[in-house]
Scaffold this motif. Sequence first.
Motif, short mmCIF file in Angstrom:
data_model
loop_
_atom_site.label_atom_id
_atom_site.label_comp_id
_atom_site.label_asym_id
_atom_site.label_seq_id
_atom_site.Cartn_x
_atom_site.Cartn_y
_atom_site.Cartn_z
N LEU A 1 38.54 43.86 45.88
CA LEU A 1 38.44 42.79 44.89
C LEU A 1 38.60 43.32 43.47
O LEU A 1 39.32 42.74 42.66
CB LEU A 1 37.12 42.04 45.05
CG LEU A 1 36.91 40.90 44.06
CD1 LEU A 1 37.98 39.84 44.25
CD2 LEU A 1 35.53 40.29 44.22
N TYR A 2 37.94 44.43 43.13
CA TYR A 2 38.02 44.94 41.76
C TYR A 2 39.44 45.38 41.42
O TYR A 2 39.91 45.19 40.31
CB TYR A 2 37.01 46.06 41.50
CG TYR A 2 37.16 47.28 42.39
CD1 TYR A 2 38.01 48.31 42.04
CD2 TYR A 2 36.42 47.40 43.56
CE1 TYR A 2 38.16 49.43 42.84
CE2 TYR A 2 36.55 48.52 44.37
CZ TYR A 2 37.42 49.52 44.01
OH TYR A 2 37.56 50.62 44.80
N LEU B 1 41.53 42.19 40.95
CA LEU B 1 41.24 41.56 39.66
C LEU B 1 41.90 42.30 38.50
O LEU B 1 42.41 41.67 37.57
CB LEU B 1 39.73 41.46 39.44
CG LEU B 1 39.02 40.39 40.27
CD1 LEU B 1 37.52 40.46 40.05
CD2 LEU B 1 39.55 39.01 39.94
N PHE C 1 45.61 41.45 38.63
CA PHE C 1 45.81 40.07 38.21
C PHE C 1 45.61 39.91 36.70
O PHE C 1 46.45 39.32 36.01
CB PHE C 1 44.85 39.16 38.98
CG PHE C 1 44.99 37.71 38.63
CD1 PHE C 1 46.06 36.97 39.08
CD2 PHE C 1 44.03 37.10 37.84
CE1 PHE C 1 46.20 35.63 38.75
CE2 PHE C 1 44.15 35.76 37.50
CZ PHE C 1 45.24 35.03 37.95
N VAL C 2 44.53 40.45 36.18
CA VAL C 2 44.25 40.33 34.75
C VAL C 2 45.31 41.06 33.93
O VAL C 2 45.74 40.58 32.88
CB VAL C 2 42.82 40.84 34.42
CG1 VAL C 2 42.61 40.98 32.94
CG2 VAL C 2 41.79 39.91 35.03
#
Length: 191
Positions: free
Chosen positions: A61-62, A65, A68-69
């Motif tokens: 997940l990290y 993210l 994506f960011v």
Amino acid sequence: MDFSPADSPAQQTQRAQLPPLPQLWVGYLLGFATVVAEFVEGSQQQTPEPSSMMAIRIPNLYLFLLIFVGFIYWLSCVYRYHVVMQRVPGWKHPISPARAVGFHFIPLYNLYWVFKWPQEIARFVNWRFGQAVMKPQMVGFMVFGAFVMRFLFDPGLGLILLFLAASYVSGWLQRAFAVPPISPVSPPSIE
């Protein structure tokens, strides 16, 4: 009022009216954080079995993210470039900020688009200098190579390459804004 002899009050007023260019250090930071997260994720995984070597790897997940960011921040930088270009006095920029970002999401057309929008910025820079000094193909190839790197090999290094292309664009725009505006004539062709 304190200004250098090279800067006229009209030039300072013009630069003050333009919004700031994007803060690229944030993108580089996101790129380096993504590379570090990839190393962390790679060190936490056990050795894959030979049968699972061809399986698609889903990032933690990290890491997802950060990827994506980083991409969203890249798109916000593209948006910011076109906001600045829309507000340059004496220049009619043909690409709206929303269009500049939106066309990145059209499959196959986006391969053309990463060459098109830098070409329009290069047209402005070259018009401002009165000669062809910025090469838009370089930005297009850098962005295309960054996308290939990002999706096929390493998302973190791909993100860093995207912001290297943005640094090239920002550098030329800053130089172009430092040049006094020339009389309104047709922009030179880019070749």
